[in-house]
Design a protein around this motif. Sequence first.
Motif, mmCIF file in Angstrom:
data_model
loop_
_atom_site.group_PDB
_atom_site.id
_atom_site.type_symbol
_atom_site.label_atom_id
_atom_site.label_comp_id
_atom_site.label_asym_id
_atom_site.label_seq_id
_atom_site.Cartn_x
_atom_site.Cartn_y
_atom_site.Cartn_z
ATOM 1 N N ILE A 82 -39.033 6.400 38.460
ATOM 2 C CA ILE A 82 -37.968 7.395 38.637
ATOM 3 C C ILE A 82 -38.095 8.052 40.009
ATOM 4 C CG2 ILE A 82 -36.966 9.538 37.773
ATOM 5 C CD1 ILE A 82 -36.499 7.221 35.906
ATOM 6 N N MET A 83 -39.321 8.422 40.359
ATOM 7 C CA MET A 83 -39.511 9.075 41.657
ATOM 8 C C MET A 83 -39.139 8.164 42.813
ATOM 9 S SD MET A 83 -43.016 11.256 41.380
ATOM 10 C CE MET A 83 -43.061 12.801 40.455
ATOM 11 N N LEU A 84 -39.333 6.866 42.627
ATOM 12 C CA LEU A 84 -39.097 5.923 43.724
ATOM 13 C C LEU A 84 -37.629 5.563 43.892
ATOM 14 C CD1 LEU A 84 -42.252 3.742 43.119
ATOM 15 C CD2 LEU A 84 -41.707 4.859 45.272
ATOM 16 N N GLN A 85 -36.779 6.084 42.974
ATOM 17 C CA GLN A 85 -35.352 5.794 43.136
ATOM 18 C C GLN A 85 -34.829 6.427 44.413
ATOM 19 O OE1 GLN A 85 -33.618 7.305 39.545
ATOM 20 N NE2 GLN A 85 -34.380 5.650 38.262
ATOM 21 N N GLN A 86 -34.383 5.616 45.318
ATOM 22 C CA GLN A 86 -33.804 6.094 46.586
ATOM 23 C C GLN A 86 -34.771 6.986 47.364
ATOM 24 O OE1 GLN A 86 -30.243 5.374 47.755
ATOM 25 N NE2 GLN A 86 -31.334 3.763 46.686
ATOM 26 N N THR A 87 -36.047 6.782 47.136
ATOM 27 C CA THR A 87 -37.044 7.638 47.767
ATOM 28 C C THR A 87 -38.199 6.775 48.255
ATOM 29 O OG1 THR A 87 -36.437 9.347 46.172
ATOM 30 C CG2 THR A 87 -38.425 9.721 47.449
ATOM 31 N N GLN A 88 -38.604 6.991 49.494
ATOM 32 C CA GLN A 88 -39.586 6.100 50.077
ATOM 33 C C GLN A 88 -40.989 6.323 49.506
ATOM 34 O OE1 GLN A 88 -39.099 6.591 54.310
ATOM 35 N NE2 GLN A 88 -37.329 5.213 54.331
ATOM 36 N N VAL A 89 -41.774 5.276 49.544
ATOM 37 C CA VAL A 89 -43.123 5.289 48.998
ATOM 38 C C VAL A 89 -43.941 6.447 49.570
ATOM 39 C CG1 VAL A 89 -45.318 4.048 49.058
ATOM 40 C CG2 VAL A 89 -43.225 2.843 48.428
ATOM 41 N N ALA A 90 -43.847 6.644 50.870
ATOM 42 C CA ALA A 90 -44.646 7.690 51.516
ATOM 43 C C ALA A 90 -44.311 9.066 50.958
ATOM 44 C CB ALA A 90 -44.418 7.656 53.026
ATOM 45 N N THR A 91 -43.051 9.272 50.619
ATOM 46 C CA THR A 91 -42.628 10.565 50.098
ATOM 47 C C THR A 91 -43.131 10.781 48.677
ATOM 48 O OG1 THR A 91 -40.628 10.390 51.441
ATOM 49 C CG2 THR A 91 -40.614 12.025 49.680
ATOM 50 N N VAL A 92 -43.163 9.707 47.896
ATOM 51 C CA VAL A 92 -43.478 9.825 46.474
ATOM 52 C C VAL A 92 -44.965 10.075 46.221
ATOM 53 C CG1 VAL A 92 -43.562 8.537 44.297
ATOM 54 C CG2 VAL A 92 -41.485 8.504 45.684
ATOM 55 N N ARG A 93 -45.799 9.489 47.039
ATOM 56 C CA ARG A 93 -47.257 9.563 46.836
ATOM 57 C C ARG A 93 -47.744 10.904 46.298
ATOM 58 N NH1 ARG A 93 -51.252 6.166 49.107
ATOM 59 N NH2 ARG A 93 -50.418 4.393 50.301
ATOM 60 N N GLY A 94 -47.510 11.969 47.062
ATOM 61 C CA GLY A 94 -48.028 13.283 46.682
ATOM 62 C C GLY A 94 -47.420 13.808 45.395
ATOM 63 N N TYR A 95 -46.107 13.616 45.247
ATOM 64 C CA TYR A 95 -45.417 14.121 44.062
ATOM 65 C C TYR A 95 -45.925 13.444 42.795
ATOM 66 C CZ TYR A 95 -41.921 16.750 46.706
ATOM 67 O OH TYR A 95 -41.277 17.667 47.496
ATOM 68 N N TYR A 96 -46.176 12.165 42.872
ATOM 69 C CA TYR A 96 -46.622 11.411 41.703
ATOM 70 C C TYR A 96 -47.917 11.986 41.144
ATOM 71 C CZ TYR A 96 -48.601 7.484 39.093
ATOM 72 O OH TYR A 96 -49.181 6.693 38.139
ATOM 73 N N GLU A 97 -48.865 12.201 42.026
ATOM 74 C CA GLU A 97 -50.164 12.672 41.567
ATOM 75 C C GLU A 97 -50.082 14.073 40.969
ATOM 76 O OE1 GLU A 97 -53.419 11.356 44.071
ATOM 77 O OE2 GLU A 97 -52.675 9.545 43.066
ATOM 78 N N SER A 98 -49.354 14.964 41.639
ATOM 79 C CA SER A 98 -49.316 16.334 41.129
ATOM 80 C C SER A 98 -48.489 16.426 39.852
ATOM 81 C CB SER A 98 -48.780 17.290 42.194
ATOM 82 O OG SER A 98 -47.448 16.993 42.495
ATOM 83 N N PHE A 99 -47.471 15.577 39.725
ATOM 84 C CA PHE A 99 -46.660 15.583 38.515
ATOM 85 C C PHE A 99 -47.507 15.147 37.319
ATOM 86 C CE2 PHE A 99 -43.637 14.207 35.376
ATOM 87 C CZ PHE A 99 -42.509 14.998 35.561
ATOM 88 N N LEU A 100 -48.265 14.082 37.489
ATOM 89 C CA LEU A 100 -49.104 13.608 36.383
ATOM 90 C C LEU A 100 -50.223 14.602 36.071
ATOM 91 C CD1 LEU A 100 -49.454 9.754 36.790
ATOM 92 C CD2 LEU A 100 -48.017 11.063 35.254
ATOM 93 N N ALA A 101 -50.672 15.315 37.080
ATOM 94 C CA ALA A 101 -51.685 16.340 36.817
ATOM 95 C C ALA A 101 -51.091 17.472 35.984
ATOM 96 C CB ALA A 101 -52.243 16.881 38.131
ATOM 97 N N GLY A 123 -38.228 19.797 46.256
ATOM 98 C CA GLY A 123 -38.308 19.148 47.559
ATOM 99 C C GLY A 123 -38.123 17.649 47.509
ATOM 100 N N LEU A 124 -38.196 17.078 46.313
ATOM 101 C CA LEU A 124 -38.088 15.622 46.197
ATOM 102 C C LEU A 124 -36.632 15.151 46.224
ATOM 103 C CD1 LEU A 124 -39.815 13.100 45.942
ATOM 104 C CD2 LEU A 124 -39.838 13.411 43.462
ATOM 105 N N GLY A 125 -35.716 16.040 45.834
ATOM 106 C CA GLY A 125 -34.306 15.673 45.875
ATOM 107 C C GLY A 125 -33.834 14.949 44.627
ATOM 108 N N TYR A 126 -32.534 14.770 44.509
ATOM 109 C CA TYR A 126 -31.933 14.147 43.321
ATOM 110 C C TYR A 126 -32.517 14.769 42.055
ATOM 111 C CZ TYR A 126 -29.822 10.446 46.156
ATOM 112 O OH TYR A 126 -29.080 9.747 47.060
ATOM 113 N N TYR A 127 -32.285 16.086 41.931
ATOM 114 C CA TYR A 127 -32.961 16.842 40.871
ATOM 115 C C TYR A 127 -32.510 16.467 39.479
ATOM 116 C CZ TYR A 127 -34.605 19.267 44.912
ATOM 117 O OH TYR A 127 -35.198 19.526 46.111
#
Length: 405
Positions: A82-101, A123-127
């Motif tokens: 879901i995070m990677l939809q229309q969103t680059q890998v570099a952007t998702v990295r940080g969000y993925y880890e903190s979301f799962l935490a 900040g990730l967009g496409y809320y």
Amino acid sequence: MYYINRQSVANQEKGILDPSVSDGIVGSQSWAMESGRSTTIEAIRDRRHHLRRRLRAWYRRNRRELPWRMTRDPYSVWISEIMLQQTQVATVRGYYESFLAAFPTVADLAAADEQAVLRQWEGLGYYRRARQIHAAARQITGQYAGTFPRDVSEWMALPGIGRYTAGAIVSIAYDQPVPIVEANTTRMFARLIGFRGDPSTTTGQRLLWSIAEALLPRRGAGQFNQALMECGSLVCTPTAPQCDVCPIRSDCMAWADGIVDLIPPQKKRPKIIPVHEVAVLVVRRGRVLLRRCGDEERWSGLWDFPRFACAGMEAMPDDDISSAVLDQTGVSVQIQTVLTTIRHAVTRYRIKLDCYMASYVSGQPHSHRTLPVKWVPCRNLAEYPFSSTGRQLASLIDPLHRHQR
DNA sequence: AACACGGGGAG
DNA sequence: CTCCCAGTGTT
């Protein structure tokens, strides 16, 4: 015979045919499926074993170690996709880890407030994605009793999950042989077959999904799908593709015809509309006036400062700003100073946002149409989900408030 | 088929 | 600046 490759002209055992026809078929007209003749799809199918072997070997050596590649847990795969939809890998990295935490399991996610989920998404967009993830989590804990579906059509029935995401989840998490088509594979497939038409049209999509299906292995589909995307992302790039290291160059029609840079054709983009807006930070005894965005407007569910469109591109008179704030919030204010101007772009709008500081005069916040408007302690702003721009505005208040003490 | 939906990376 | 990104849902 539509699948032609000059690189392998000498190799008749590859089953690839007369190159003299090549120039003539490189046009969108040639891609209609025609029965009774060899099609592109059949040519891809003929080469599938070779293509798979080369892609998997390349992937084994060149894959990035990404956080979501550490596991095949469906929950983790789902969140990452879901995070990677229309969103680059570099952007998702940080969000993925903190979301799962923050939400380690689907049960944690389902039990959370939507506001807490949106805060993780800030900040990730496409809320809408965050709200859909939350709704889907509650659906999964409800109708599936917390057990994830295995059927691709059941995944697709969940909010925020379309054909790509469902295929990615079941192939990666359960190793089911389900194809995917997304930005990277679209580009790579279009070049592979020398397709010069628009990949986003219905016929273009049908063609691309057929290729994905024709290439798909029965086993190891998840790894293979990721190999496709990774190769598209790292080698078959939009500009300056690394054809010299491409594992499937010998089968690439675009390479053979020297038209890699022409595929895919540039999209026609909607015209950018300049817009002038005004935001007002109303401060009263250490609190600031906030409002929550409604379902019918941008950033729905997120918090924002009183904000409205300005008629012209020039500065707005203080009286007009005051009356607009009164109209929107029910609070009468006195405009104090211009704080700053923020420029940002959203969808097709390029927005110039003038930000004013104002002081309270009279009135109580009214929440019209159930949209909350309220005073929030400046020091608590971090607890509220904002858009990226909203957070910029908030950061103007926070240090200011500290300074006032 | 067109559009809304965000924000940032990269040239 | 521009173009693009591990798309989905609505009209």
